[in-house]
Structures are given as C-alpha cells and as structure tokens.
Design a protein around this motif. Structure first.
Motif, PDB file in Angstrom:
ATOM      1  N   TYR A 158      66.164 -16.062 -31.489  1.00  0.00           N
ATOM      2  CA  TYR A 158      64.852 -16.071 -30.866  1.00  0.00           C
ATOM      3  C   TYR A 158      64.531 -17.442 -30.258  1.00  0.00           C
ATOM      4  O   TYR A 158      63.651 -17.581 -29.426  1.00  0.00           O
ATOM      5  CB  TYR A 158      63.761 -15.740 -31.905  1.00  0.00           C
ATOM      6  CG  TYR A 158      63.804 -16.655 -33.105  1.00  0.00           C
ATOM      7  CD1 TYR A 158      64.491 -16.300 -34.243  1.00  0.00           C
ATOM      8  CD2 TYR A 158      63.191 -17.901 -33.053  1.00  0.00           C
ATOM      9  CE1 TYR A 158      64.568 -17.151 -35.324  1.00  0.00           C
ATOM     10  CE2 TYR A 158      63.258 -18.765 -34.132  1.00  0.00           C
ATOM     11  CZ  TYR A 158      63.952 -18.384 -35.268  1.00  0.00           C
ATOM     12  OH  TYR A 158      64.023 -19.229 -36.332  1.00  0.00           O
ATOM     13  N   LYS A 159      65.228 -18.477 -30.706  1.00  0.00           N
ATOM     14  CA  LYS A 159      64.876 -19.846 -30.318  1.00  0.00           C
ATOM     15  C   LYS A 159      65.701 -20.261 -29.111  1.00  0.00           C
ATOM     16  O   LYS A 159      66.927 -20.280 -29.156  1.00  0.00           O
ATOM     17  CB  LYS A 159      65.166 -20.788 -31.478  1.00  0.00           C
ATOM     18  CG  LYS A 159      64.718 -22.214 -31.248  1.00  0.00           C
ATOM     19  CD  LYS A 159      65.240 -23.145 -32.324  1.00  0.00           C
ATOM     20  CE  LYS A 159      64.705 -22.847 -33.696  1.00  0.00           C
ATOM     21  NZ  LYS A 159      65.083 -23.898 -34.678  1.00  0.00           N
TER      22      LYS A 159
ATOM     23  N   THR B 195      66.898 -22.978 -26.184  1.00  0.00           N
ATOM     24  CA  THR B 195      67.059 -24.387 -25.825  1.00  0.00           C
ATOM     25  C   THR B 195      67.156 -24.450 -24.314  1.00  0.00           C
ATOM     26  O   THR B 195      68.047 -23.823 -23.724  1.00  0.00           O
ATOM     27  CB  THR B 195      68.315 -24.980 -26.469  1.00  0.00           C
ATOM     28  OG1 THR B 195      68.211 -24.861 -27.893  1.00  0.00           O
ATOM     29  CG2 THR B 195      68.460 -26.452 -26.091  1.00  0.00           C
TER      30      THR B 195
ATOM     31  N   TYR C 113      55.504 -17.339 -29.699  1.00  0.00           N
ATOM     32  CA  TYR C 113      56.162 -18.637 -29.727  1.00  0.00           C
ATOM     33  C   TYR C 113      55.271 -19.691 -29.071  1.00  0.00           C
ATOM     34  O   TYR C 113      54.546 -19.389 -28.122  1.00  0.00           O
ATOM     35  CB  TYR C 113      57.471 -18.602 -28.927  1.00  0.00           C
ATOM     36  CG  TYR C 113      58.339 -17.401 -29.190  1.00  0.00           C
ATOM     37  CD1 TYR C 113      58.057 -16.176 -28.594  1.00  0.00           C
ATOM     38  CD2 TYR C 113      59.456 -17.492 -30.017  1.00  0.00           C
ATOM     39  CE1 TYR C 113      58.848 -15.067 -28.826  1.00  0.00           C
ATOM     40  CE2 TYR C 113      60.262 -16.392 -30.246  1.00  0.00           C
ATOM     41  CZ  TYR C 113      59.947 -15.181 -29.652  1.00  0.00           C
ATOM     42  OH  TYR C 113      60.746 -14.079 -29.881  1.00  0.00           O
ATOM     43  N   TRP C 114      55.384 -20.901 -29.565  1.00  0.00           N
ATOM     44  CA  TRP C 114      54.804 -22.052 -28.878  1.00  0.00           C
ATOM     45  C   TRP C 114      55.934 -22.992 -28.471  1.00  0.00           C
ATOM     46  O   TRP C 114      56.844 -23.273 -29.266  1.00  0.00           O
ATOM     47  CB  TRP C 114      53.826 -22.802 -29.790  1.00  0.00           C
ATOM     48  CG  TRP C 114      52.506 -22.122 -29.994  1.00  0.00           C
ATOM     49  CD1 TRP C 114      52.137 -21.318 -31.032  1.00  0.00           C
ATOM     50  CD2 TRP C 114      51.354 -22.210 -29.133  1.00  0.00           C
ATOM     51  NE1 TRP C 114      50.832 -20.891 -30.873  1.00  0.00           N
ATOM     52  CE2 TRP C 114      50.327 -21.431 -29.728  1.00  0.00           C
ATOM     53  CE3 TRP C 114      51.080 -22.876 -27.932  1.00  0.00           C
ATOM     54  CZ2 TRP C 114      49.064 -21.291 -29.155  1.00  0.00           C
ATOM     55  CZ3 TRP C 114      49.829 -22.737 -27.367  1.00  0.00           C
ATOM     56  CH2 TRP C 114      48.826 -21.960 -27.982  1.00  0.00           C
ATOM     57  N   TYR C 115      55.866 -23.436 -27.229  1.00  0.00           N
ATOM     58  CA  TYR C 115      56.781 -24.437 -26.695  1.00  0.00           C
ATOM     59  C   TYR C 115      55.949 -25.573 -26.105  1.00  0.00           C
ATOM     60  O   TYR C 115      54.776 -25.384 -25.760  1.00  0.00           O
ATOM     61  CB  TYR C 115      57.662 -23.844 -25.587  1.00  0.00           C
ATOM     62  CG  TYR C 115      58.828 -23.004 -26.070  1.00  0.00           C
ATOM     63  CD1 TYR C 115      58.631 -21.715 -26.557  1.00  0.00           C
ATOM     64  CD2 TYR C 115      60.134 -23.513 -26.040  1.00  0.00           C
ATOM     65  CE1 TYR C 115      59.703 -20.959 -27.002  1.00  0.00           C
ATOM     66  CE2 TYR C 115      61.206 -22.752 -26.481  1.00  0.00           C
ATOM     67  CZ  TYR C 115      60.979 -21.483 -26.962  1.00  0.00           C
ATOM     68  OH  TYR C 115      62.053 -20.727 -27.409  1.00  0.00           O
TER      69      TYR C 115
ATOM     70  N   GLU D  30      60.333 -27.184 -24.934  1.00  0.00           N
ATOM     71  CA  GLU D  30      60.954 -27.421 -26.241  1.00  0.00           C
ATOM     72  C   GLU D  30      60.245 -26.576 -27.289  1.00  0.00           C
ATOM     73  O   GLU D  30      59.023 -26.553 -27.365  1.00  0.00           O
ATOM     74  CB  GLU D  30      60.854 -28.898 -26.615  1.00  0.00           C
ATOM     75  CG  GLU D  30      61.667 -29.810 -25.724  1.00  0.00           C
ATOM     76  CD  GLU D  30      61.459 -31.274 -26.074  1.00  0.00           C
ATOM     77  OE1 GLU D  30      62.460 -31.944 -26.403  1.00  0.00           O
ATOM     78  OE2 GLU D  30      60.311 -31.731 -26.035  1.00  0.00           O
ATOM     79  N   PHE D  31      61.039 -25.906 -28.096  1.00  0.00           N
ATOM     80  CA  PHE D  31      60.532 -25.002 -29.123  1.00  0.00           C
ATOM     81  C   PHE D  31      59.696 -25.742 -30.161  1.00  0.00           C
ATOM     82  O   PHE D  31      60.069 -26.814 -30.640  1.00  0.00           O
ATOM     83  CB  PHE D  31      61.721 -24.317 -29.817  1.00  0.00           C
ATOM     84  CG  PHE D  31      61.359 -23.506 -31.029  1.00  0.00           C
ATOM     85  CD1 PHE D  31      61.494 -24.039 -32.307  1.00  0.00           C
ATOM     86  CD2 PHE D  31      60.894 -22.215 -30.889  1.00  0.00           C
ATOM     87  CE1 PHE D  31      61.173 -23.300 -33.427  1.00  0.00           C
ATOM     88  CE2 PHE D  31      60.571 -21.460 -32.008  1.00  0.00           C
ATOM     89  CZ  PHE D  31      60.705 -22.000 -33.280  1.00  0.00           C
TER      90      PHE D  31
ATOM     91  N   TYR E 112      57.587 -20.315 -34.193  1.00  0.00           N
ATOM     92  CA  TYR E 112      57.758 -18.895 -33.914  1.00  0.00           C
ATOM     93  C   TYR E 112      57.062 -18.091 -35.004  1.00  0.00           C
ATOM     94  O   TYR E 112      57.219 -18.361 -36.193  1.00  0.00           O
ATOM     95  CB  TYR E 112      59.258 -18.586 -33.855  1.00  0.00           C
ATOM     96  CG  TYR E 112      59.671 -17.188 -34.228  1.00  0.00           C
ATOM     97  CD1 TYR E 112      60.563 -16.982 -35.280  1.00  0.00           C
ATOM     98  CD2 TYR E 112      59.213 -16.079 -33.523  1.00  0.00           C
ATOM     99  CE1 TYR E 112      60.971 -15.702 -35.640  1.00  0.00           C
ATOM    100  CE2 TYR E 112      59.613 -14.810 -33.871  1.00  0.00           C
ATOM    101  CZ  TYR E 112      60.494 -14.620 -34.929  1.00  0.00           C
ATOM    102  OH  TYR E 112      60.895 -13.361 -35.275  1.00  0.00           O
TER     103      TYR E 112
ATOM    104  N   GLY F 115      60.254 -26.815 -35.140  1.00  0.00           N
ATOM    105  CA  GLY F 115      60.071 -27.635 -33.953  1.00  0.00           C
ATOM    106  C   GLY F 115      58.780 -28.437 -33.937  1.00  0.00           C
ATOM    107  O   GLY F 115      58.592 -29.287 -33.050  1.00  0.00           O
TER     108      GLY F 115
ATOM    109  N   SER G 105      66.524 -12.416 -28.528  1.00  0.00           N
ATOM    110  CA  SER G 105      66.659 -12.837 -27.131  1.00  0.00           C
ATOM    111  C   SER G 105      67.460 -11.825 -26.332  1.00  0.00           C
ATOM    112  O   SER G 105      67.326 -11.732 -25.123  1.00  0.00           O
ATOM    113  CB  SER G 105      67.372 -14.187 -27.052  1.00  0.00           C
ATOM    114  OG  SER G 105      66.617 -15.192 -27.643  1.00  0.00           O
TER     115      SER G 105
END
Lengths: 114, 116
Positions: A100-101, A103, B33-35, B44-45, B48, B59, B100
């Motif tokens: 899920y993460k 880059t 999610y927050w980026y 940048e992560f 979640y 993160g 993903s």
C-alpha cells in the motif's frame, strides 16, 4: 537515499512527437510500479501501472516499459499533446504486505509545445 | 462523482501554533493515506489507515504529528508546535482496498501549509 530516481527534472517535446520519461530504482524488493500525472494546484492522478512480472503495459497513447535487470522503467507517450504538459511522477510499491505504501520519485516536468 | 476533498486548500500559520488539516475520502473507500510533498520533491508517505485504525504510521516525522480517523471516513492530520520545516503540501489519498495492485490511490488537491 532516494530509492526511486527521476534524473530529468524537465523535458520539452513537440506536439505529435514521442515523449519518453525515465525512472530508475534501487530497491529490488519493489514489484509494482505506477506513473502519476500532476497538474498545478491539483493532486496527482493515476495514469498507468505495471507489475514486475511484465515488461510492457499499454493503455491508449501511454506505454510503460520495465527492465527489471537494469532496475529501469520508462513511460512513452505517443503522440504527445499539449494537454499532456504536467509533472509526471514515477512510484514504486514493495512486494507483500506493505504494497500500500508508495515511494515516489521527484518528478519530471513535461512540456508539450504546440 | 465526488473525489477526495481536502480543507483548507491553503493554511498560513505562525511558528509554534497548532494546525488541523481535514480529508474527506471518496465514499466507500476503506483505505486512507496522508502524504507530504515538499518543494522539489515527490510525495512522501506519512500514515495509512485501514478503517478507523492507523495501520502504519511509520512515515510521521516526529511526535508533533498525529492523525485520526474516528469513524472510518473523514480524517484529520494534526500538527503541534509547528516549525518552518513543516511547510509543504499535505496530500490525502484514498483507495477502495489497500493493495496497490488493483486499487490505485486517488489524491485530493492537497493543503498547502506555510509556517512563518
């Protein structure tokens, strides 16, 4: 240390020609790759993705190529249109439970000239 | 249909103040999610959420940052004792599932935070 690198900050092409945006990665545990497009003052929008079991994925004018041995992927846009002018981000996801993460690379600003 | 909504779109605050940034995900999306995107960098992560719980907050830069999602929908990112280095665009995203592979992230337009 940047795990996803987009070494070209900008690219300029003529309308109708091919745009090729490049991306390199260092972490061999990445197994899924995505391209996002971003217009000013908007959030990134998903464009196309590719799994590491493939070497090519095509969607209309957009094709992503993956070379696992070189840890390199590229996005081809044919033919390029002025509306394609935006920042393009390459992103990678790890295999397994953390996929899920994402880059992200730093992005490449594409300008398509009429 | 409605996309991910973030408010405010811009926030200017003084160093040391507390701020809250809000995110309204796409209805039915369980993953949020927050980026953070600093100038000249990619997103940048930060954190979640799967449902109401923070499944991965690895993160978050330090303990001045905290996020909640009490009812499994709207989320709030909270920053205490803001510093000038916190200035960035804070992006929220949601997805149908947490994978993903088949559920790409849908991003909001972000909140541009400026700490003076």
């Amino acid at each position: 240390d940047q795990q996803v690198k987009q070494n070209s900050p900008s690219l300029s092409v003529q309308e109708g020609r091919i745009s090729i945006l490049n991306c390199d990665y260092t972490n061999s545990m990445f197994d899924y790759f995505l391209w996002y497009k971003k217009y000013p003052a908007e959030g990134p929008t998903f464009l196309i993705s590719i799994s590491s079991i493939k070497d090519k994925n095509e969607d209309g004018r957009f094709t992503v190529f993956l070379n696992k041995s070189a840890k390199h992927l590229s996005l081809h846009i044919v033919p390029s249109q002025p509306g394609d002018s935006a920042v393009y981000f390459c992103a990678a996801a790890l295999s397994g439970g953390s996929n899920y993460k994402l880059t992200f690379g730093k992005g490449t600003l594409l300008t398509v000239n009429p | 249909g409605a996309g991910v909504s973030q408010t405010p779109s811009n926030k200017v605050t003084e160093k040391g103040k507390y701020v809250e940034l809000r995110c309204d995900p796409i209805s039915g999306h369980t993953a949020l999610y927050w980026y953070r995107q600093s100038l000249g960098q990619g997103p940048e992560f930060l954190i979640y959420f799967q449902g109401t719980g923070a499944a991965d907050d690895s993160g978050l830069p330090n303990d001045r940052f905290f996020a909640v999602r009490p009812e499994g929908s709207v989320s709030t990112l909270k920053i205490q004792r803001t510093e000038r280095g916190d200035s960035a665009v804070y992006l929220c995203a949601s997805s149908l599932t947490s994978s993903s592979y088949n559920s790409p992230l849908h991003f909001g337009n972000g909140t541009r935070l400026t700490v003076t």
